[in-house]
Design a protein around this motif. Structure first.
Motif, PDB file in Angstrom:
ATOM      1  N   ASN A 106      -2.489  -3.917 -10.506  1.00  0.00           N
ATOM      2  CA  ASN A 106      -3.855  -3.243 -10.306  1.00  0.00           C
ATOM      3  C   ASN A 106      -4.749  -3.680  -9.196  1.00  0.00           C
ATOM      4  O   ASN A 106      -5.219  -3.296  -8.133  1.00  0.00           O
ATOM      5  N   GLN A 141      -2.813  -7.843 -14.684  1.00  0.00           N
ATOM      6  CA  GLN A 141      -3.748  -7.424 -13.477  1.00  0.00           C
ATOM      7  C   GLN A 141      -3.340  -7.418 -12.143  1.00  0.00           C
ATOM      8  O   GLN A 141      -3.801  -7.023 -11.223  1.00  0.00           O
ATOM      9  N   ALA A 171       8.155  -3.195  -0.295  1.00  0.00           N
ATOM     10  CA  ALA A 171       7.829  -1.738  -0.867  1.00  0.00           C
ATOM     11  C   ALA A 171       7.652  -2.058  -2.400  1.00  0.00           C
ATOM     12  O   ALA A 171       8.190  -1.063  -3.223  1.00  0.00           O
ATOM     13  N   GLY A 172       6.762  -2.904  -2.778  1.00  0.00           N
ATOM     14  CA  GLY A 172       6.143  -2.745  -4.158  1.00  0.00           C
ATOM     15  C   GLY A 172       5.091  -2.009  -4.251  1.00  0.00           C
ATOM     16  O   GLY A 172       4.777  -1.256  -3.252  1.00  0.00           O
ATOM     17  N   PRO A 173       4.154  -2.009  -5.367  1.00  0.00           N
ATOM     18  CA  PRO A 173       3.073  -1.249  -5.326  1.00  0.00           C
ATOM     19  C   PRO A 173       1.962  -1.300  -4.269  1.00  0.00           C
ATOM     20  O   PRO A 173       1.390  -0.570  -3.874  1.00  0.00           O
ATOM     21  N   ALA A 174       1.923  -2.544  -4.028  1.00  0.00           N
ATOM     22  CA  ALA A 174       0.591  -2.809  -2.825  1.00  0.00           C
ATOM     23  C   ALA A 174       1.250  -2.243  -1.573  1.00  0.00           C
ATOM     24  O   ALA A 174       0.417  -1.542  -0.885  1.00  0.00           O
ATOM     25  N   GLY A 202       5.211  -9.757  -1.782  1.00  0.00           N
ATOM     26  CA  GLY A 202       5.140 -10.486  -3.283  1.00  0.00           C
ATOM     27  C   GLY A 202       4.629 -11.842  -2.946  1.00  0.00           C
ATOM     28  O   GLY A 202       4.108 -12.524  -2.084  1.00  0.00           O
ATOM     29  N   ALA A 208       7.122 -14.131   2.652  1.00  0.00           N
ATOM     30  CA  ALA A 208       7.850 -14.557   3.795  1.00  0.00           C
ATOM     31  C   ALA A 208       6.788 -14.630   4.844  1.00  0.00           C
ATOM     32  O   ALA A 208       6.595 -15.352   5.906  1.00  0.00           O
ATOM     33  N   PHE A 238      10.386 -15.599 -13.693  1.00  0.00           N
ATOM     34  CA  PHE A 238       8.848 -15.855 -13.073  1.00  0.00           C
ATOM     35  C   PHE A 238       8.368 -17.090 -13.295  1.00  0.00           C
ATOM     36  O   PHE A 238       8.323 -17.552 -14.235  1.00  0.00           O
ATOM     37  N   VAL A 249       9.260  -2.234   5.609  1.00  0.00           N
ATOM     38  CA  VAL A 249      10.509  -2.803   5.633  1.00  0.00           C
ATOM     39  C   VAL A 249      10.747  -3.535   4.295  1.00  0.00           C
ATOM     40  O   VAL A 249       9.783  -4.487   3.813  1.00  0.00           O
ATOM     41  N   GLU A 304      15.115  -7.235   5.503  1.00  0.00           N
ATOM     42  CA  GLU A 304      14.452  -8.311   5.124  1.00  0.00           C
ATOM     43  C   GLU A 304      13.647  -8.944   6.417  1.00  0.00           C
ATOM     44  O   GLU A 304      13.931  -9.312   7.311  1.00  0.00           O
ATOM     45  N   CYS A 363       3.127  -7.506   2.259  1.00  0.00           N
ATOM     46  CA  CYS A 363       2.967  -7.057   0.784  1.00  0.00           C
ATOM     47  C   CYS A 363       4.221  -7.436   0.298  1.00  0.00           C
ATOM     48  O   CYS A 363       4.794  -6.661  -0.539  1.00  0.00           O
ATOM     49  N   ALA A 395      -1.696  -8.618   1.554  1.00  0.00           N
ATOM     50  CA  ALA A 395      -2.412  -7.814   0.344  1.00  0.00           C
ATOM     51  C   ALA A 395      -1.233  -7.887  -0.970  1.00  0.00           C
ATOM     52  O   ALA A 395      -0.215  -8.148  -0.649  1.00  0.00           O
ATOM     53  N   GLY A 396      -2.050  -7.686  -2.136  1.00  0.00           N
ATOM     54  CA  GLY A 396      -1.014  -7.886  -3.397  1.00  0.00           C
ATOM     55  C   GLY A 396      -0.819  -9.404  -3.557  1.00  0.00           C
ATOM     56  O   GLY A 396      -1.476 -10.169  -3.287  1.00  0.00           O
ATOM     57  N   ALA A 413      15.024  -5.419  -0.410  1.00  0.00           N
ATOM     58  CA  ALA A 413      16.101  -4.572  -1.459  1.00  0.00           C
ATOM     59  C   ALA A 413      16.802  -3.429  -0.941  1.00  0.00           C
ATOM     60  O   ALA A 413      16.031  -2.625  -0.286  1.00  0.00           O
ATOM     61  N   GLN A 470       6.047   0.162 -13.969  1.00  0.00           N
ATOM     62  CA  GLN A 470       5.956  -0.065 -12.445  1.00  0.00           C
ATOM     63  C   GLN A 470       6.882   0.745 -11.703  1.00  0.00           C
ATOM     64  O   GLN A 470       6.605   1.153 -10.763  1.00  0.00           O
TER      65      GLN A 470
END
Ligand SMILES: Cc1cc2nc3c(=O)[nH]c(=O)nc-3n(C[C@H](O)[C@H](O)[C@H](O)COP(=O)(O)OP(=O)(O)OC[C@H]3O[C@@H](n4cnc5c(N)ncnc54)[C@H](O)[C@@H]3O)c2cc1C
Length: 505
Positions: free
Chosen positions: A290, A287, A10-13, A154, A158, A256, A31, A120, A152, A274-275, A34, A97
C-alpha cells in the motif's frame, strides 16, 4: 515529451510508477531481475487506500470487476481490531499481490511502457545530464541511458546501494518463512503469538493454507539457499512446541528478514527510490504494498512534469518531503508492533493494557487509519492562517486541504453522471468547480494544457465551491469562488505551486 525513465523492479511500486509515467507520455523502461512473474503473492490483501489509488486510473476497475472480498479483520501487534465498526471503505479487500502486479503490468504496457524481464541492475553511474544503468541478462551486460532512474527494487535495493543512498534503521533482523502449503484435512494449527515468535496459518483455498513463521531472535538465512518443508516444520516446532503435518508446497517457500530501515533521502540527483527500496520493515499490518503504491502515485506526475519542463523548481523534491514522513510512520508503527510482541514475557503487562485500549472505536479507527494511510495529510505550504492575500477575503483553511478528495458523484452541466475518480483518470490536475456559475473558469485557462476544469454539481459532502485536486487525488486548494480569483494565496497560487507558470494566452 522529452526524457526517459528507467524503473528498476516490476513489483507493485515499480509497475504503478511505470503506469503513471506511461500515462503522462514519458518513455519508460522497467528492468526486472526475474525472468517471469512467479505467480506467488506475499501480500494477500489490498488496503482500501491502495484500491482508491487504483480507482483513480484504470486498474481499479479491473480489480473491482473480480468482485474482491472485503476482509473486515485486521490486527495491530496481534491485537485484533474490530474494523467492522468502521466504514466498509476502510476495510482491506482480498486481492493477492500477483493479481495486483498482473493488472498493473497490463495497464503500464497499454500506456507504452517497455517491461524487460530477466534484466538485473548491476551498475549505476549518474552525471549532470543523466544516468547510465548497467543491466545484466542471459545475453550479457548492456547499458541503458536515462534522464532518471527510480529504484523500486525492493528491500535489498541494488539501486540504493549502487547510487550510495544512506539509510537509518535499527539493523535488527529476524528469521521469517512463508509459503502456500497443502494441508491434510483435519490438521489443527496452534496459530498466534508465542514466546519465541509468530505462527500464522490462513486458509486461502480448499486444503490450502498460507503459512508464515517469524522467530525474532534467530539469525536469518540468505534466500538464495532454497527453504525446505523440513525447515518450515522445524520453525513451527520451535515456535509452538508441536509437530504439524504439511503436504505439498505450491510454488516455493520463501524467507523474509528485512530489518527496519528507511532511506534518509528519497532522491539523490537523478536517482530516486520508491516502495520497499525506500522503506522496509517487518510485514505487520499489511502496509508495505500500500505504501509503495502511494509513493508511486505521488512521484509519477511530479517526475513527468519535471521532464516536460513545466514544473516549478522544487516540485520533484516535494516527493521526498511528502512521502518520507509517511514511510517513517509505517516503519515506526511496524517497530511498535514488534515491540508489543517480543519478548512476550516482558511485554505481557503492556499487551494487557493495550488490549483494553483497542476496544475503543476511536483507538481502532486511529490505528487502522494510520496503518492504511487513510489519515495521511500533505502540508500545503501556502495554506497558513489565510489562503488569500491581504487584499482578498479571509478564508478559513478547509478540512479537505492536503487530504485525499472524497470520491463524490458528479453531475455535469450536460447531465452526465461521473465521479471525481473518473475526472482524474487522465492523470492530470482537476479544478472542480461546484460554484454553479459563481467562479470564473477563464482565470485558469493558462493551465489548460495540464489541468482540466470540471464544472458540476456534487452529491453533498463537500461545502467548498471550488477545489483544486492534484493528479494523485489530494486536495491542493479548497475555498469559495470569490477567493479562487485572489491574486495571492488564491487558487492561482496553488495552481502555480503544483503545475508551474501558466502558458501564455
Ligand atoms: C510474508 C509477507 C507478507 C506480506 N503481506 C503484505 C500484505 O498483506 N499487504 C501489504 O501491503 N504488504 C505486504 N507485504 C509487503 C509487500 O509484499 C511489499 O511491501 C511489497 O511487495 C513491496 O513492493 P515493491 O514494489 O516496493 O517491492 P517488491 O515487491 O519487492 O518488488 C521488487 C522487484 O524488484 C526486482 N529486483 C530486485 N533487485 C533487482 C535488480 N537489481 N534489478 C532489477 N530488478 C530487481 C525483484 O525481482 C522484484 O520483482 C508482505 C511481505 C511479506 C514478506
Amino acid at each position: 515529451m522529452s526524457g526517459t525513465v528507467v524503473v528498476a523492479g516490476a513489483g507493485p511500486a515499480g509497475l504503478m510508477l511505470a503506469g503513471e509515467l506511461g500515462l503522462a507520455g514519458v518513455e519508460t523502461i522497467v528492468v526486472e531481475r526475474a525472468a517471469e512473474p512467479d505467480g506467488q503473492s506475499r501480500a494477500l490483501g489490498l488496503h482500501a487506500r491502495a484500491l482508491e489509488a487504483l480507482d483513480l486510473r484504470g486498474p481499479g476497475d479491473t480489480i473491482r470487476a473480480g468482485d474482491p472480498m472485503p476482509w473486515p479483520r485486521t490486527h495491530f501487534a496481534f491485537h485484533w481490531l474490530d474494523v467492522a465498526k468502521l466504514d466498509e471503505r476502510e476495510y482491506i479487500v482480498v486481492v493477492p499481490q500477483a493479481r495486483t502486479e498482473q493488472v498493473l503490468a497490463e495497464h503500464a504496457v497499454a500506456h507504452g511502457v517497455d517491461i524487460r524481464r530477466g534484466q538485473e541492475v548491476v551498475g549505476v553511474e549518474q552525471d549532470e545530464s543523466g544516468v547510465t544503468v548497467t543491466v545484466r541478462s542471459a545475453a550479457g551486460e548492456e547499458t541503458v541511458r536515462a534522464d532518471f532512474l527510480v529504484g523500486c527494487d525492493g528491500g535489498n535495493s541494488a539501486v540504493a546501494r549502487l547510487a550510495g543512498f544512506d539509510f537509518q534503521g535499527d539493523g535488527k533482523t529476524y528469521y521469517g518463512l512463508w509459503g502456500d502449503v497443502e494441508v491434510p484435512e483435519g490438521e489443527q494449527f496452534d496459530a498466534g503469538l508465542h514466546p519465541t515468535g509468530l505462527f500464522g496459518a490462513i486458509p486461502i483455498g480448499p486444503g490450502l493454507v498460507r503459512i508464515m513463521t517469524t522467530e525474532f531472535d534467530r539469525p536469518s538465512v540468505p534466500d538464495e539457499e532454497p527453504a525446505t518443508p523440513e525447515e518450515l516444520r522445524a520453525s513451527i516446532r520451535r515456535i509452538t512446541g508441536k509437530e504439524v503435518k504439511l503436504g505439498e508446497v505450491r510454488g516455493r517457500l520463501h524467507r523474509f528478514d528485512n530489518a527496519t530501515k528507511q532511506a534518509e533521502q528519497y532522491r539523490k540527483g537523478r536517482v530516486l527510490l520508491a516502495g520497499d527500496a525506500a522503506h522496509a520493515h517487518f510485514p505487520s499490518g499489511a502496509q508495505g504494498l500500500n505504501t509503495g503504491i502511494q509513493d508511486a502515485l505521488n512521484l509519477g506526475w511530479k517526475l513527468a512534469a519535471h521532464l516536460r519542463g513545466d514544473a516549478r523548481d522544487g516540485l520533484l523534491d516535494t516527493y521526498h518531503d511528502e512521502r518520507h514522513p509517511v514511510g517513517r510512520r509505517a516503519c515506526l508503527n511496524a517497530e511498535a508492533q514488534v515491540a508489543l510482541m517480543y519478548p512476550l514475557d516482558r511485554v505481557a503487562p503492556l499487551r494487557e493494557l493495550f488490549g483494553g485500549l483497542v476496544g475503543f472505536t476511536s483507538v481502532t479507527r486511529h490505528l487502522n487509519d494510520m496503518v492504511t494511510g487513510i489519515n495521511t495529510v500533505y502540508p500545503m505550504e501556502y495554506a497558513g492562517q489565510r489562503m488569500t492575500g491581504d487584499e482578498g477575503p479571509s478564508v478559513p483553511v478547509s478540512p479537505l486541504l492536503g487530504r485525499r478528495v472524497p470520491d463524490l458523484t458528479l453531475t455535469t452541466a450536460d447531465g452526465e453522471r461521473t465521479s471525481v475518480a473518473r475526472a482524474l483518470r487522465a492523470g492530470r490536475g482537476v479544478v472542480l468547480d461546484l460554484s454553479q456559475g459563481a467562479a470564473r473558469p477563464d482565470e485558469w485557462r493558462g493551465w489548460a494544457d495540464r489541468v482540466d476544469v470540471v464544472s458540476a454539481e456534487a452529491d453533498g459532502q463537500v461545502t467548498e465551491p471550488v477545489l483544486l485536486i492534484r493528479p494523485d487525488g489530494y486536495v491542493a486548494w479548497a475555498g469559495p469562488a470569490d477567493a479562487a480569483g485572489a491574486p495571492d494565496g488564491g487558487l492561482r497560487t496553488a495552481l502555480t505551486t503544483w503545475f508551474g507558470e501558466p502558458s501564455p494566452a
